[in-house]
Design a protein around this motif. Structure first.
Motif, PDB file in Angstrom:
ATOM      1  N   LEU A   1      23.668  43.276 -47.241  1.00 18.66           N
ATOM      2  CA  LEU A   1      23.848  41.875 -48.260  1.00 18.66           C
ATOM      3  C   LEU A   1      22.497  41.393 -48.725  1.00 18.66           C
ATOM      4  O   LEU A   1      22.564  40.530 -49.620  1.00 18.66           O
ATOM      5  N   ILE A   2      21.212  41.699 -48.001  1.00 23.81           N
ATOM      6  CA  ILE A   2      20.036  41.328 -48.733  1.00 23.81           C
ATOM      7  C   ILE A   2      19.634  42.294 -49.639  1.00 23.81           C
ATOM      8  O   ILE A   2      18.342  41.827 -50.332  1.00 23.81           O
ATOM      9  N   ALA A   3      19.874  43.321 -49.510  1.00 22.28           N
ATOM     10  CA  ALA A   3      19.354  44.559 -50.365  1.00 22.28           C
ATOM     11  C   ALA A   3      19.654  43.811 -51.996  1.00 22.28           C
ATOM     12  O   ALA A   3      20.253  43.002 -52.176  1.00 22.28           O
ATOM     13  N   ASP A   4      18.763  44.573 -52.907  1.00 25.29           N
ATOM     14  CA  ASP A   4      19.060  44.499 -54.250  1.00 25.29           C
ATOM     15  C   ASP A   4      20.279  44.667 -54.742  1.00 25.29           C
ATOM     16  O   ASP A   4      21.089  43.808 -55.532  1.00 25.29           O
ATOM     17  N   ALA A   5      21.105  45.671 -54.115  1.00 23.46           N
ATOM     18  CA  ALA A   5      22.367  45.885 -54.334  1.00 23.46           C
ATOM     19  C   ALA A   5      23.036  46.617 -53.242  1.00 23.46           C
ATOM     20  O   ALA A   5      22.027  47.614 -52.483  1.00 23.46           O
ATOM     21  N   CYS A   6      24.151  46.657 -52.909  1.00 27.06           N
ATOM     22  CA  CYS A   6      24.666  47.335 -51.656  1.00 27.06           C
ATOM     23  C   CYS A   6      26.000  48.030 -52.224  1.00 27.06           C
ATOM     24  O   CYS A   6      26.947  47.746 -52.941  1.00 27.06           O
ATOM     25  N   TYR A   7      26.023  49.330 -51.698  1.00 23.79           N
ATOM     26  CA  TYR A   7      27.233  50.183 -52.058  1.00 23.79           C
ATOM     27  C   TYR A   7      27.585  50.631 -50.864  1.00 23.79           C
ATOM     28  O   TYR A   7      27.524  50.335 -49.698  1.00 23.79           O
ATOM     29  N   ALA A   8      28.888  51.364 -51.063  1.00 21.57           N
ATOM     30  CA  ALA A   8      29.729  51.901 -49.768  1.00 21.57           C
ATOM     31  C   ALA A   8      30.245  52.998 -50.047  1.00 21.57           C
ATOM     32  O   ALA A   8      30.607  53.443 -51.260  1.00 21.57           O
ATOM     33  N   LEU A   9      30.497  53.999 -49.031  1.00 26.35           N
ATOM     34  CA  LEU A   9      31.607  54.921 -49.063  1.00 26.35           C
ATOM     35  C   LEU A   9      33.010  54.637 -49.050  1.00 26.35           C
ATOM     36  O   LEU A   9      33.376  53.671 -48.384  1.00 26.35           O
ATOM     37  N   PRO A  10      33.912  55.256 -49.802  1.00 25.91           N
ATOM     38  CA  PRO A  10      35.290  54.731 -49.608  1.00 25.91           C
ATOM     39  C   PRO A  10      36.023  54.599 -48.311  1.00 25.91           C
ATOM     40  O   PRO A  10      37.176  53.872 -48.294  1.00 25.91           O
ATOM     41  N   GLU A  11      35.543  55.458 -47.539  1.00 24.73           N
ATOM     42  CA  GLU A  11      36.204  55.412 -46.095  1.00 24.73           C
ATOM     43  C   GLU A  11      35.336  54.491 -45.122  1.00 24.73           C
ATOM     44  O   GLU A  11      35.815  54.360 -43.825  1.00 24.73           O
ATOM     45  N   ALA A  12      34.408  53.787 -45.748  1.00 23.77           N
ATOM     46  CA  ALA A  12      33.713  52.733 -44.672  1.00 23.77           C
ATOM     47  C   ALA A  12      34.629  51.499 -44.415  1.00 23.77           C
ATOM     48  O   ALA A  12      35.493  51.274 -44.963  1.00 23.77           O
ATOM     49  N   GLU A  13      34.191  51.049 -43.321  1.00 24.76           N
ATOM     50  CA  GLU A  13      34.850  49.723 -42.934  1.00 24.76           C
ATOM     51  C   GLU A  13      33.732  48.513 -42.873  1.00 24.76           C
ATOM     52  O   GLU A  13      32.970  48.769 -42.476  1.00 24.76           O
ATOM     53  N   ILE A  14      34.348  47.502 -43.486  1.00 23.72           N
ATOM     54  CA  ILE A  14      33.603  46.391 -43.797  1.00 23.72           C
ATOM     55  C   ILE A  14      34.222  45.036 -43.443  1.00 23.72           C
ATOM     56  O   ILE A  14      35.275  44.969 -44.141  1.00 23.72           O
ATOM     57  N   ARG A  15      33.661  44.196 -42.665  1.00 20.63           N
ATOM     58  CA  ARG A  15      34.128  42.717 -42.312  1.00 20.63           C
ATOM     59  C   ARG A  15      33.321  42.035 -41.577  1.00 20.63           C
ATOM     60  O   ARG A  15      32.486  42.475 -40.949  1.00 20.63           O
ATOM     61  N   VAL A  16      33.599  40.939 -41.809  1.00 22.73           N
ATOM     62  CA  VAL A  16      32.687  39.771 -41.151  1.00 22.73           C
ATOM     63  C   VAL A  16      33.428  39.320 -40.075  1.00 22.73           C
ATOM     64  O   VAL A  16      32.668  39.106 -38.834  1.00 22.73           O
ATOM     65  N   MET A  17      34.646  39.101 -40.290  1.00 22.70           N
ATOM     66  CA  MET A  17      35.534  38.241 -38.940  1.00 22.70           C
ATOM     67  C   MET A  17      36.820  38.977 -39.266  1.00 22.70           C
ATOM     68  O   MET A  17      37.455  38.674 -40.363  1.00 22.70           O
ATOM     69  N   ARG A  18      37.517  39.044 -38.151  1.00 23.31           N
ATOM     70  CA  ARG A  18      38.937  39.729 -38.105  1.00 23.31           C
ATOM     71  C   ARG A  18      39.689  38.218 -38.317  1.00 23.31           C
ATOM     72  O   ARG A  18      39.371  37.151 -38.082  1.00 23.31           O
ATOM     73  N   ILE A  19      40.917  38.401 -39.024  1.00 17.48           N
ATOM     74  CA  ILE A  19      42.038  37.299 -39.062  1.00 17.48           C
ATOM     75  C   ILE A  19      42.225  36.382 -37.834  1.00 17.48           C
ATOM     76  O   ILE A  19      42.070  35.140 -37.814  1.00 17.48           O
ATOM     77  N   PRO A  20      42.193  37.142 -36.486  1.00 19.23           N
ATOM     78  CA  PRO A  20      42.588  36.028 -35.259  1.00 19.23           C
ATOM     79  C   PRO A  20      41.579  35.561 -34.806  1.00 19.23           C
ATOM     80  O   PRO A  20      41.702  34.402 -34.750  1.00 19.23           O
ATOM     81  N   ALA A  21      40.166  36.111 -35.126  1.00 17.42           N
ATOM     82  CA  ALA A  21      39.043  35.227 -34.981  1.00 17.42           C
ATOM     83  C   ALA A  21      38.657  34.103 -36.144  1.00 17.42           C
ATOM     84  O   ALA A  21      38.312  33.051 -35.849  1.00 17.42           O
ATOM     85  N   MET A  22      38.977  34.412 -37.119  1.00 12.36           N
ATOM     86  CA  MET A  22      38.802  33.395 -38.303  1.00 12.36           C
ATOM     87  C   MET A  22      40.043  32.192 -38.093  1.00 12.36           C
ATOM     88  O   MET A  22      39.709  31.038 -38.034  1.00 12.36           O
ATOM     89  N   ALA A  23      41.291  32.656 -37.291  1.00  9.45           N
ATOM     90  CA  ALA A  23      42.230  31.715 -37.122  1.00  9.45           C
ATOM     91  C   ALA A  23      41.400  30.485 -36.050  1.00  9.45           C
ATOM     92  O   ALA A  23      41.892  29.414 -36.150  1.00  9.45           O
ATOM     93  N   ARG A  24      41.015  31.304 -35.064  1.00 13.12           N
ATOM     94  CA  ARG A  24      40.399  30.535 -33.990  1.00 13.12           C
ATOM     95  C   ARG A  24      39.298  29.682 -34.458  1.00 13.12           C
ATOM     96  O   ARG A  24      39.336  28.313 -34.145  1.00 13.12           O
TER      97      ARG A  24
END
Length: 233
Positions: free
Chosen positions: A129-152
Motif C-alpha cells: 500500500l506504500i508502493a506507487d501502485a499495488c496489484y494482485a493475482l486473482p486468487e490472492a487473499e487480502i484483508r486488514v481485519m476480519r469481521i469478528p475482530a472488527m466487531a470487537r
C-alpha cells in the motif's frame, strides 16, 4: 501461487531470485534492464528482523542503483505477534520499512507491489500500500481485519457489519473489494510478464488510490475529503 512459479512466469527459469528464510530477493533482468525484487514468502509474519531486512534491501537499491525499478512480492500474515518483537519496537521497524519505500519513490525509483498469495494487516500496509501502485493475482487473499475482530474493535454487532459488507467494500475482505476501493490498481491475469511491463510503463506519478476508489464506487468520499483538506492548507 508459489513464489518460484511466479518468478519463472515473470522472468524465466534463470530469474536468480532466492529465498533466505521468509525473505525473497534478487535482480532478474526484465526487458533488458535489471529489476530489484524484494519480498516475502511462507505467509511470513513481519517481525523486527524481517522488516529491517526488507528495508535494508530497498535502501541498498537506492544507494547503489539509482533509478532502478523495484518489485515488491507480497505474501504475509501481518506483523509478528510476539512479545520479543513488541519490546524491540516492531512498530518502529515497520514504519522504517514504509519510510524506506517512500524514500525510494521520492528518489525516482518506480515501486510496484504484487500480492501473489496473502496480504494481511500491517505487513500489507507497510509494503504494497506504500508502493506507487499495488496489484494482485486473482486468487490472492487480502484483508486488514476480519469481521469478528472488527466487531470487537468498533463495538458494532457482527450481523450489522456482515450486512454492511454486502454493499460496502470497506467492510469486506477480498481482492475484488480492494480493487473497488482503489488499494489494488488491477488484477494480473494470464500473461504476467505483460502485466508487469504495463505496470512499469504506466506507474502513477501521484497517489491515485482515493480517486480510483471514487471512480469505482468503493470509496465515494475519500478523494473529495482529501482534496478539501489540501485546499484548506
Amino acid at each position: 501461487m508459489q513464489w518460484n512459479t511466479l518468478a519463472e512466469r515473470l522472468f524465466g527459469a534463470q530469474h536468480g531470485i532466492v529465498a533466505d528464510g521468509d525473505l525473497l530477493s534478487g535482480t532478474p533482468t526484465f526487458d533488458g534492464q535489471p529489476l530489484a525484487v524484494i519480498g516475502t514468502t511462507n505467509h511470513a509474519p513481519i517481525g523486527v528482523r524481517l522488516a529491517l531486512a526488507q528495508a535494508r534491501a530497498v535502501l541498498d537499491t537506492v544507494a547503489q542503483h539509482p533509478g532502478r525499478a523495484i518489485l515488491l512480492l507480497i505474501d504475509t500474515q501481518g506483523q509478528q505477534l510476539r512479545r520479543r518483537d513488541e519490546l524491540l519496537g516492531i512498530n518502529r521497524a515497520m514504519a522504517h520499512l514504509g519510510m524506506a519505500i517512500d524514500l525510494a519513490r521520492r528518489h525516482g525509483h518506480r515501486v510496484v507491489g504484487l500480492v501473489y498469495d496473502q496480504a494481511l494487516s500491517g505487513g500489507f500496509i507497510t509494503s504494497g500500500l506504500i508502493a506507487d501502485a499495488c496489484y494482485a493475482l486473482p486468487e490472492a487473499e487480502i484483508r486488514v481485519m476480519r469481521i469478528p475482530a472488527m466487531a470487537r474493535v468498533t463495538k458494532l454487532p457482527e450481523a450489522r457489519l456482515t450486512e454492511l459488507s454486502q454493499s460496502n467494500p470497506v467492510f469486506a475482505p477480498g481482492v475484488d473489494n480492494y480493487v473497488a476501493m482503489g488499494g489494488v490498481r488491477a488484477l494480473w491475469e494470464c500473461d504476467l510478464a505483460a502485466a508487469l511491463r504495463e505496470a512499469l510503463a504506466h506507474t502513477p506519478t501521484d497517489d491515485v488510490r482515493a480517486r480510483d476508489g471514487a471512480a469505482r464506487g468503493g470509496r465515494q468520499l475519500a478523494a473529495a475529503v482529501a482534496q478539501r483538506v489540501l485546499d484548506a492548507v
